[in-house]
Design a protein around this motif. Structure first.
Motif, PDB file in Angstrom:
ATOM      1  N   TYR A 119       0.836  -1.202   0.000  1.00  0.00           N
ATOM      2  CA  TYR A 119       0.000   0.000   0.000  1.00  0.00           C
ATOM      3  C   TYR A 119       0.874   1.256   0.000  1.00  0.00           C
ATOM      4  O   TYR A 119       0.596   2.215  -0.723  1.00  0.00           O
ATOM      5  N   ILE A 120       1.934   1.224   0.803  1.00  0.00           N
ATOM      6  CA  ILE A 120       2.820   2.395   0.907  1.00  0.00           C
ATOM      7  C   ILE A 120       3.512   2.685  -0.425  1.00  0.00           C
ATOM      8  O   ILE A 120       3.527   3.824  -0.895  1.00  0.00           O
ATOM      9  N   ILE A 121       4.062   1.644  -1.062  1.00  0.00           N
ATOM     10  CA  ILE A 121       4.839   1.897  -2.289  1.00  0.00           C
ATOM     11  C   ILE A 121       3.950   2.187  -3.490  1.00  0.00           C
ATOM     12  O   ILE A 121       4.328   2.966  -4.376  1.00  0.00           O
ATOM     13  N   GLU A 122       2.767   1.578  -3.529  1.00  0.00           N
ATOM     14  CA  GLU A 122       1.942   1.715  -4.733  1.00  0.00           C
ATOM     15  C   GLU A 122       0.915   2.836  -4.626  1.00  0.00           C
ATOM     16  O   GLU A 122       0.689   3.567  -5.600  1.00  0.00           O
ATOM     17  N   VAL A 123       0.294   2.974  -3.481  1.00  0.00           N
ATOM     18  CA  VAL A 123      -0.746   3.988  -3.323  1.00  0.00           C
ATOM     19  C   VAL A 123      -0.155   5.319  -2.856  1.00  0.00           C
ATOM     20  O   VAL A 123      -0.482   6.375  -3.405  1.00  0.00           O
ATOM     21  N   ILE A 124       0.734   5.270  -1.873  1.00  0.00           N
ATOM     22  CA  ILE A 124       1.264   6.512  -1.312  1.00  0.00           C
ATOM     23  C   ILE A 124       2.448   7.045  -2.124  1.00  0.00           C
ATOM     24  O   ILE A 124       2.390   8.156  -2.667  1.00  0.00           O
ATOM     25  N   ILE A 125       3.536   6.258  -2.232  1.00  0.00           N
ATOM     26  CA  ILE A 125       4.741   6.756  -2.911  1.00  0.00           C
ATOM     27  C   ILE A 125       4.486   6.993  -4.396  1.00  0.00           C
ATOM     28  O   ILE A 125       4.711   8.094  -4.917  1.00  0.00           O
ATOM     29  N   TYR A 126       4.001   5.963  -5.084  1.00  0.00           N
ATOM     30  CA  TYR A 126       3.730   6.128  -6.514  1.00  0.00           C
ATOM     31  C   TYR A 126       2.653   7.187  -6.741  1.00  0.00           C
ATOM     32  O   TYR A 126       2.758   8.008  -7.665  1.00  0.00           O
ATOM     33  N   GLY A 127       1.642   7.194  -5.883  1.00  0.00           N
ATOM     34  CA  GLY A 127       0.569   8.174  -6.022  1.00  0.00           C
ATOM     35  C   GLY A 127       1.064   9.603  -5.888  1.00  0.00           C
ATOM     36  O   GLY A 127       0.669  10.493  -6.657  1.00  0.00           O
ATOM     37  N   GLN A 128       1.955   9.849  -4.921  1.00  0.00           N
ATOM     38  CA  GLN A 128       2.482  11.198  -4.727  1.00  0.00           C
ATOM     39  C   GLN A 128       3.384  11.621  -5.882  1.00  0.00           C
ATOM     40  O   GLN A 128       3.333  12.774  -6.337  1.00  0.00           O
ATOM     41  N   ILE A 129       4.209  10.707  -6.358  1.00  0.00           N
ATOM     42  CA  ILE A 129       5.084  11.033  -7.488  1.00  0.00           C
ATOM     43  C   ILE A 129       4.259  11.360  -8.728  1.00  0.00           C
ATOM     44  O   ILE A 129       4.549  12.308  -9.465  1.00  0.00           O
ATOM     45  N   ARG A 130       3.212  10.604  -8.926  1.00  0.00           N
ATOM     46  CA  ARG A 130       2.338  10.862 -10.078  1.00  0.00           C
ATOM     47  C   ARG A 130       1.695  12.241  -9.975  1.00  0.00           C
ATOM     48  O   ARG A 130       1.619  12.988 -10.963  1.00  0.00           O
ATOM     49  N   LYS A 131       1.248  12.613  -8.783  1.00  0.00           N
ATOM     50  CA  LYS A 131       0.614  13.918  -8.597  1.00  0.00           C
ATOM     51  C   LYS A 131       1.590  15.055  -8.845  1.00  0.00           C
ATOM     52  O   LYS A 131       1.248  16.081  -9.442  1.00  0.00           O
ATOM     53  N   LYS A 132       2.833  14.893  -8.375  1.00  0.00           N
ATOM     54  CA  LYS A 132       3.836  15.940  -8.572  1.00  0.00           C
ATOM     55  C   LYS A 132       4.173  16.114 -10.042  1.00  0.00           C
ATOM     56  O   LYS A 132       4.344  17.234 -10.529  1.00  0.00           O
ATOM     57  N   LEU A 133       4.252  15.001 -10.751  1.00  0.00           N
ATOM     58  CA  LEU A 133       4.533  15.103 -12.181  1.00  0.00           C
ATOM     59  C   LEU A 133       3.362  15.729 -12.931  1.00  0.00           C
ATOM     60  O   LEU A 133       3.547  16.404 -13.947  1.00  0.00           O
ATOM     61  N   ASN A 134       2.162  15.516 -12.436  1.00  0.00           N
ATOM     62  CA  ASN A 134       1.004  16.181 -13.027  1.00  0.00           C
ATOM     63  C   ASN A 134       1.171  17.695 -12.954  1.00  0.00           C
ATOM     64  O   ASN A 134       0.859  18.427 -13.885  1.00  0.00           O
ATOM     65  N   SER A 135       1.700  18.135 -11.814  1.00  0.00           N
ATOM     66  CA  SER A 135       1.853  19.574 -11.605  1.00  0.00           C
ATOM     67  C   SER A 135       2.988  20.151 -12.434  1.00  0.00           C
ATOM     68  O   SER A 135       2.848  21.196 -13.075  1.00  0.00           O
ATOM     69  N   TYR A 136       4.140  19.446 -12.447  1.00  0.00           N
ATOM     70  CA  TYR A 136       5.325  19.995 -13.097  1.00  0.00           C
ATOM     71  C   TYR A 136       5.317  19.808 -14.618  1.00  0.00           C
ATOM     72  O   TYR A 136       5.823  20.638 -15.351  1.00  0.00           O
ATOM     73  N   LEU A 137       4.791  18.684 -15.078  1.00  0.00           N
ATOM     74  CA  LEU A 137       4.807  18.410 -16.512  1.00  0.00           C
ATOM     75  C   LEU A 137       3.508  18.787 -17.200  1.00  0.00           C
ATOM     76  O   LEU A 137       3.414  18.781 -18.423  1.00  0.00           O
ATOM     77  N   LEU A 138       2.506  19.110 -16.375  1.00  0.00           N
ATOM     78  CA  LEU A 138       1.200  19.524 -16.904  1.00  0.00           C
ATOM     79  C   LEU A 138       0.596  18.487 -17.831  1.00  0.00           C
ATOM     80  O   LEU A 138      -0.018  18.814 -18.861  1.00  0.00           O
ATOM     81  N   ILE A 139       0.801  17.214 -17.482  1.00  0.00           N
ATOM     82  CA  ILE A 139       0.160  16.141 -18.229  1.00  0.00           C
ATOM     83  C   ILE A 139      -0.447  15.185 -17.231  1.00  0.00           C
ATOM     84  O   ILE A 139       0.000  15.109 -16.085  1.00  0.00           O
ATOM     85  N   LYS A 140      -1.447  14.467 -17.638  1.00  0.00           N
ATOM     86  CA  LYS A 140      -2.061  13.469 -16.784  1.00  0.00           C
ATOM     87  C   LYS A 140      -1.341  12.153 -16.949  1.00  0.00           C
ATOM     88  O   LYS A 140      -1.314  11.583 -18.031  1.00  0.00           O
ATOM     89  N   ILE A 141      -0.759  11.706 -15.895  1.00  0.00           N
ATOM     90  CA  ILE A 141       0.002  10.463 -15.936  1.00  0.00           C
ATOM     91  C   ILE A 141      -0.721   9.447 -15.085  1.00  0.00           C
ATOM     92  O   ILE A 141      -1.043   9.707 -13.958  1.00  0.00           O
TER      93      ILE A 141
END
Length: 357
Positions: free
Chosen positions: A335-357
């Motif tokens: 849960y930590i690696i897939e929902v929390i860590i991966y989820g947070q990285i995906r959200k940050k890239l959404n903000s910085y790259l302005l694409i939906k990943i």
């Protein structure tokens, strides 16, 4: 109605991940009222085939619904989905190895690179493998297939007209199977297995068009799978001697490939039949496993270290209690690696790259 159908995919995905854990954890002989029920948990490789089929259903579904079909978005989306949890697993494997040896351990750089470049397979069960799986984690073999399936799908979807893509896939997979009989290696093995993955595309297309799942709707592709099964039957006959080479011939070349394709076509037909019966009993059997779906990938790639080969709870003498705690800790880590860590990285890239990943 559509959300309920997708929810069924989530339930099967969660069940398949947990089933693989039980496949590796439980003994082959489990007697219940004098009957060995252990055989019910001997189909771990079939669960992996279900992962393949479910995976591409989702890929095809998101691809068709996305307005941005650029290489950048697709590649980043798939790269992060596979590699973020996987890198966490590599770190976990190394930390546990250091703990077991009591000092800094050999990180096995050559094997690590082979796995990072998705060239791994189970070297003890298949011929002409480039790289073994990292630190004995057998399930990692499927990730190399999955990754290259993603790339093949992207290339075909962008370069081949939709009206011709099924013909191309049929030709590619059959030619790969023919060459596999002559000389099996990573490239023709992946292209051949792409035929199993493509089942999910056919099912996703039917779903997206709002059509009914029938035998007629998948008849043409069934012929492709039957041809490959026939070729693999010939391969089994010609190379039957290999069954004496491997310790577990039922999960090794040249039998395992045939076993996978036979199961794939049975799963395809079984899904259509069950759909005709409105998925009677599905919720009772599999419904609860939808709660594992959000971190099922984490379960799949972490259970080797956190459950099967785990020793960090050996001070507990009760086997049932110990394994239960191992499984609960595996759930938490996944849960930590897939929902929390991966989820947070995906959200940050959404903000910085302005694409939906």
């Amino acid at each position: 109605m559509k959300n309920k159908k997708i929810e069924k995919l989530e339930a099967i995905r969660g069940f398949a991940a947990f089933y693989v854990v039980l496949f590796h954890l439980l003994p082959q002989k489990i007697l219940l009222f004098g009957i060995n029920i252990g055989f019910l948990f001997r189909f771990g490789s079939e669960a992996v085939i279900m992962f393949f089929i479910l995976s591409v259903f989702v890929i095809k579904y998101t691809w068709e619904s996305s307005s941005d079909k650029s290489f950048k978005k697709y590649f980043l989306r798939r790269f992060l989905r596979i590699y973020i949890p996987l890198i966490c697993i590599f770190l976990l494997a190394y930390i546990l190895k250091c703990y077991a040896e009591g000092s800094l351990a050999d990180p096995e750089w050559k094997t690590l690179l082979g796995n990072l470049f998705m060239l791994q397979d189970v070297i003890s069960l298949k011929p002409n493998v480039i790289s073994p799986v990292y630190m004995g984690n057998g399930v990692l073999w499927s990730l190399s297939y999955e990754w290259w399936f993603y790339m093949i799908f992207l290339f075909l979807s962008k370069k081949i007209a939709p009206s011709k893509i099924h013909i191309w896939v049929s030709i590619l997979t059959i030619l790969a199977a023919i060459s596999y009989v002559i000389y099996p290696f990573i490239i023709n093995r992946i292209f051949m297995y792409f035929g199993i993955w493509w089942i999910g595309v056919r099912f996703a297309e039917i779903y997206l068009k709002g059509e009914v799942y029938t035998f007629t709707s998948i008849k043409n592709y069934s012929y492709v799978l039957i041809v490959i099964i026939a070729l693999l039957s010939i391969n089994l006959y010609l190379n039957f001697g290999y069954t004496k080479t491997y310790e577990y011939p039922l999960v090794a070349y040249p039998f395992i490939e045939l076993r996978h394709f036979v199961f794939a076509i049975l799963a395809m037909f079984g899904g259509i039949i069950w759909n005709r019966f409105n998925w009677f009993g599905f919720h009772e059997l599999f419904g609860v496993f939808k709660y594992l779906a959000p971190f099922s990938y984490g379960i799949y790639i972490s259970h080797h270290y956190l459950v099967i080969e785990a020793t960090y709870l050996d001070f507990i003498s009760n086997t049932i209690l110990k394994n239960t705690l191992y499984i609960l800790l595996m759930f938490l880590f996944s849960y930590i690696i897939e929902v929390i860590i991966y989820g947070q990285i995906r959200k940050k890239l959404n903000s910085y790259l302005l694409i939906k990943i």
